[in-house]
Design an enzyme around this catalytic site. Structure first.
Site, PDB file in Angstrom:
ATOM      1  N   ASP A 268       7.861  99.191 -69.022  1.00 23.26           N
ATOM      2  CA  ASP A 268       7.132 100.112 -69.921  1.00 23.26           C
ATOM      3  C   ASP A 268       6.262 101.047 -69.075  1.00 23.26           C
ATOM      4  OD1 ASP A 268       8.061  98.749 -72.267  1.00 23.26           O
ATOM      5  OD2 ASP A 268       6.564  97.211 -71.930  1.00 23.26           O
TER       6      ASP A 268
ATOM      7  N   ASP B 175      12.409  96.835 -82.662  1.00 27.05           N
ATOM      8  CA  ASP B 175      11.084  96.320 -82.306  1.00 27.05           C
ATOM      9  C   ASP B 175      10.595  95.521 -83.514  1.00 27.05           C
ATOM     10  OD1 ASP B 175      11.324  97.808 -80.018  1.00 27.05           O
ATOM     11  OD2 ASP B 175       9.738  99.241 -80.482  1.00 27.05           O
TER      12      ASP B 175
HETATM   13  O1  1PR Z   1       5.754  91.897 -72.441  1.00 27.16           O
HETATM   14  O2  1PR Z   1       7.587  90.281 -72.125  1.00 27.16           O
HETATM   15  O3  1PR Z   1       6.095  90.088 -74.089  1.00 27.16           O
HETATM   16  O4  1PR Z   1       7.738  91.913 -73.901  1.00 27.16           O
HETATM   17  C1  1PR Z   1       7.320  92.779 -74.904  1.00 27.16           C
HETATM   18  C2  1PR Z   1       8.423  93.740 -75.165  1.00 27.16           C
HETATM   19  O5  1PR Z   1       8.058  94.508 -76.307  1.00 27.16           O
HETATM   20  C3  1PR Z   1       8.660  94.699 -74.019  1.00 27.16           C
HETATM   21  O6  1PR Z   1      10.048  94.844 -73.809  1.00 27.16           O
HETATM   22  C4  1PR Z   1       8.053  96.018 -74.502  1.00 27.16           C
HETATM   23  O7  1PR Z   1       8.849  97.119 -74.091  1.00 27.16           O
HETATM   24  C5  1PR Z   1       8.120  95.882 -76.006  1.00 27.16           C
HETATM   25  N1  1PR Z   1       6.978  96.526 -76.689  1.00 27.16           N
HETATM   26  C6  1PR Z   1       5.723  96.088 -76.688  1.00 27.16           C
HETATM   27  N2  1PR Z   1       4.971  96.891 -77.466  1.00 27.16           N
HETATM   28  C7  1PR Z   1       5.744  97.846 -77.951  1.00 27.16           C
HETATM   29  C8  1PR Z   1       5.352  98.927 -78.841  1.00 27.16           C
HETATM   30  O8  1PR Z   1       6.160  99.795 -79.191  1.00 27.16           O
HETATM   31  N3  1PR Z   1       4.098  98.927 -79.264  1.00 27.16           N
HETATM   32  N4  1PR Z   1       8.084  98.347 -77.764  1.00 27.16           N
HETATM   33  C9  1PR Z   1       7.038  97.614 -77.466  1.00 27.16           C
HETATM   34  C10 1PR Z   1       8.843  98.889 -76.882  1.00 27.16           C
HETATM   35  C11 1PR Z   1      10.210 100.619 -76.684  1.00 27.16           C
HETATM   36  C12 1PR Z   1      11.628 100.607 -76.927  1.00 27.16           C
HETATM   37  C13 1PR Z   1      11.948 101.554 -78.051  1.00 27.16           C
HETATM   38  C14 1PR Z   1      12.483 102.723 -77.302  1.00 27.16           C
HETATM   39  C15 1PR Z   1      13.314 103.647 -78.134  1.00 27.16           C
HETATM   40  N5  1PR Z   1       9.565  99.776 -77.583  1.00 27.16           N
HETATM   41  O9  1PR Z   1      12.139  99.375 -77.123  1.00 27.16           O
HETATM   42  O10 1PR Z   1      12.794 100.905 -78.870  1.00 27.16           O
HETATM   43  O11 1PR Z   1      11.387 103.420 -76.718  1.00 27.16           O
HETATM   44  O12 1PR Z   1      12.558 104.250 -79.102  1.00 27.16           O
HETATM   45  P1  1PR Z   1      12.972 105.657 -79.699  1.00 27.16           P
HETATM   46  O13 1PR Z   1      14.452 105.749 -79.636  1.00 27.16           O
HETATM   47  O14 1PR Z   1      12.472 105.630 -81.097  1.00 27.16           O
HETATM   48  O15 1PR Z   1      12.288 106.676 -78.827  1.00 27.16           O
HETATM   49  P2  1PR Z   1       6.720  91.019 -73.113  1.00 27.16           P
END
Ligand code: 1PR
Length: 523
Positions: A379, A224
């Site tokens: 999400d 991320d």
């Molecule tokens: O909406 O098309 O602009 O895409 C944004 C992207 O960024 C989406 O894929 C969304 O999932 C991701 N995203 C947005 N905000 C966050 C955040 O964390 N604040 N991260 C985010 C998503 C989730 C996973 C993470 C897993 C594993 N992160 O990618 O890596 O949950 O984590 P873990 O193994 O530590 O539990 P758009």
């Protein structure tokens, strides 16, 4: 000098980088004369059979290509670069292929999870110099929905099993072509390319051949990425999507360095999510493009990029389409783009009007680059209810009761990094996303993200059972046993983790070591 045929679609940068990493110079074919003058030609292909033939025709490349192939000069076709050698394809029945080899291109059976994405083995049928140094049990990266069916069995170089035994490479004299992507197949893929490029190489003893080949479950490292308050681009990690600790954005390292570390540790894929992409101007967000360019110089496994894949209008009022944004990412080294917030809005619109516009980001990008290049990132978070008829959404009976003892829940989609909940559920999003052309689902889970409690098995089963495209299970991995659990209790094709890898609590090699002998993986 190696000539590379770039017909204007897909990720040719990876092929260029792979060849350059072997110490060779690459020159792009810019005219029919370049093809006729070449003495080593590499033809990578992604996208759609009809589109590629159309592009070759428009550039006047068809006749020179056939002349080159007939002259038996060294040729290496990759993926569609293999398929176009045949007479035609079910993908575009009205369009003729090059017809250099007799036979047609067929689609995998409908009951299989298609595209066939991931690492599978090869069964060798004849000796070839490209196998020099291989053991025979290596896996290579595939991503396709169609396979070639040659009339002449003498050209079959390798076969692979996926629902049926299909031809995964051909050789006729110096003309070699593979369905798999050597440029995305790590060290073994580079070795295979090196053998092809070495004009003095001759084939030695063929590697031992395997009985059956199996598609491996994939382990994906997710980064991320966002800019922190100091203006540096960092890999961060949230707890249930909250990436700040004591007010500061967590900084877990530099994107390019971490991606390289995970590649060397054995990651089967790397995913970058630009988590603030929804509020940035994606194409002005040059650091992400630069991250991809630099990563693809050293990392020879598939790269996915997500965040900000949508239509947008920049500060000067110029409109960019999601397809333009995606194209820029593909040119910079991405193999797949992942669409988050926009996918939710597209599906809501589809449900409102009851029809596809043909113009959504999912449809446009998959039409040009193929379904396999489009991932939908979901999400979701759990919403507990007392009974299934309380909401107009698919509800599951859960073994993890809600705070008030509720035995039922549905999975609500969110946008903008979990900030905004919508009146749409994860199962419907996945189903309609598939119908519109997505090739894979990245299934996050806000409740589990960063908790180390393990994957949400109920969510994964509910979504996986409703669709036929591959699912990447994400969020919650805390121990090696969680990977075993997700691969044995669900049909997910891949498992993605972030926090445990970044914090060095568990390494990718430890996960693979634990799964060896229990679950099919790429060693
Ligand atoms: O909406 O098309 O602009 O895409 C944004 C992207 O960024 C989406 O894929 C969304 O999932 C991701 N995203 C947005 N905000 C966050 C955040 O964390 N604040 N991260 C985010 C998503 C989730 C996973 C993470 C897993 C594993 N992160 O990618 O890596 O949950 O984590 P873990 O193994 O530590 O539990 P758009």
């Amino acid at each position: 000098m190696v000539y590379l045929l770039d017909y204007g679609a897909g990720n040719v940068r990876s092929v260029v980088n792979a060849i350059k990493s072997l110490g060779e110079e690459v020159k792009f074919v810019t005219s029919p004369g370049d093809i006729l003058g070449a003495n080593r030609l590499v033809f990578p292909g992604v996208g759609n059979f009809g589109q590629i033939m159309h592009n070759l025709d428009q550039r006047g490349y068809i006749e020179p290509l056939l002349t080159y192939l007939e002259s038996n000069r060294p040729f290496f076709g990759i993926c569609l670069g293999l398929q176009v050698l045949f007479e035609g394809s079910q993908e575009a029945p009205e369009i003729k292929g090059l017809g250099f080899l007799k036979g047609r291109v067929k689609r995998f059976r409908v009951d299989l999870s298609v595209p066939h994405i991931g690492w599978n083995g090869i069964r060798t049928h004849q000796p070839s110099k490209i196998f020099n140094g291989l053991q025979g049990d290596e896996k290579f990266y595939f991503v396709h929905s169609y396979y070639v069916s040659p009339e002449d069995s003498n050209v079959i170089l390798t076969t692979t099993d996926y629902g049926c035994e299909f031809v995964s490479a051909i050789q006729k004299g110096n003309i070699i072509a593979t369905q798999f992507h050597p440029e995305k197949s790590g060290r073994q893929g580079l070795l295979l390319l090196k053998n092809f490029l070495d004009l003095s190489a001759i084939s030695v003893k063929p590697p031992r051949t395997v009985q059956t080949t199996r598609l491996a479950k994939r382990i994906i490292a997710c980064l991320d990425v966002r800019t922190n308050d100091q203006g540096d681009l960092v890999v961060t990690k949230g707890d249930q999507y909250d990436v700040r600790e004591k007010g500061e954005v967590r900084n877990l390292g530099k994107p390019v360095d971490l991606a390289k570390r995970y590649y060397l540790e054995g990651a089967d894929e790397i995913t970058f999510l630009n988590i603030t992409g929804f509020r940035d101007f994606p194409l002005e967000d040059m650091p992400m493009l630069e991250v991809l360019r630099r990563t693809s110089e050293n990392v020879f496994v598939p790269l996915t990029i997500g965040g900000g894949i949508r239509d947008y209008i920049d500060k000067n009022g110029r409109r960019y389409t999601a397809l333009e944004v995606a194209s820029e990412y593909f040119r910079s080294g991405a193999d797949k783009v992942s669409i988050g917030s926009d996918a939710v809005l597209i599906v809501e619109e589809y449900l409102r009007t009851g029809k596809a516009t043909g113009k959504s980001a999912i449809e446009e990008i998959s039409r040009v680059y193929g379904n396999q290049a489009v991932v939908i990132s979901i999400d979701p978070k759990r919403v507990y209810v007392n009974s299934p008829d309380q909401v107009p959404h698919p509800v599951i009976e859960t073994s993890i009761p809600g705070p008030n003892g509720e035995r039922f829940c549905w999975y609500q989609c969110t946008i903008k990094g979990g900030r905004e909940a919508r009146d749409l559920d994860a199962i419907t999003l996945a189903q309609i996303g598939e119908r519109l052309g997505a090739g894979e689902i990245l299934l996050n889970c806000i409740d589990r993200d960063g908790t180390n409690l393990g994957f949400d098995i109920e969510l994964i089963n509910a979504v996986k059972e409703a669709i036929s495209i591959p699912v990447i299970a994400s969020s919650g991995a805390g121990r090696v046993e969680h990977f075993y659990e997700v691969f044995t209790k669900t049909q997910a094709e891949s498992a993605l983790a972030a926090g445990i890898f970044h914090r060095r609590e568990v390494s990718i090699s430890a996960v693979k070591q634990y799964l060896t002998g229990k679950v099919e993986i790429r060693p």
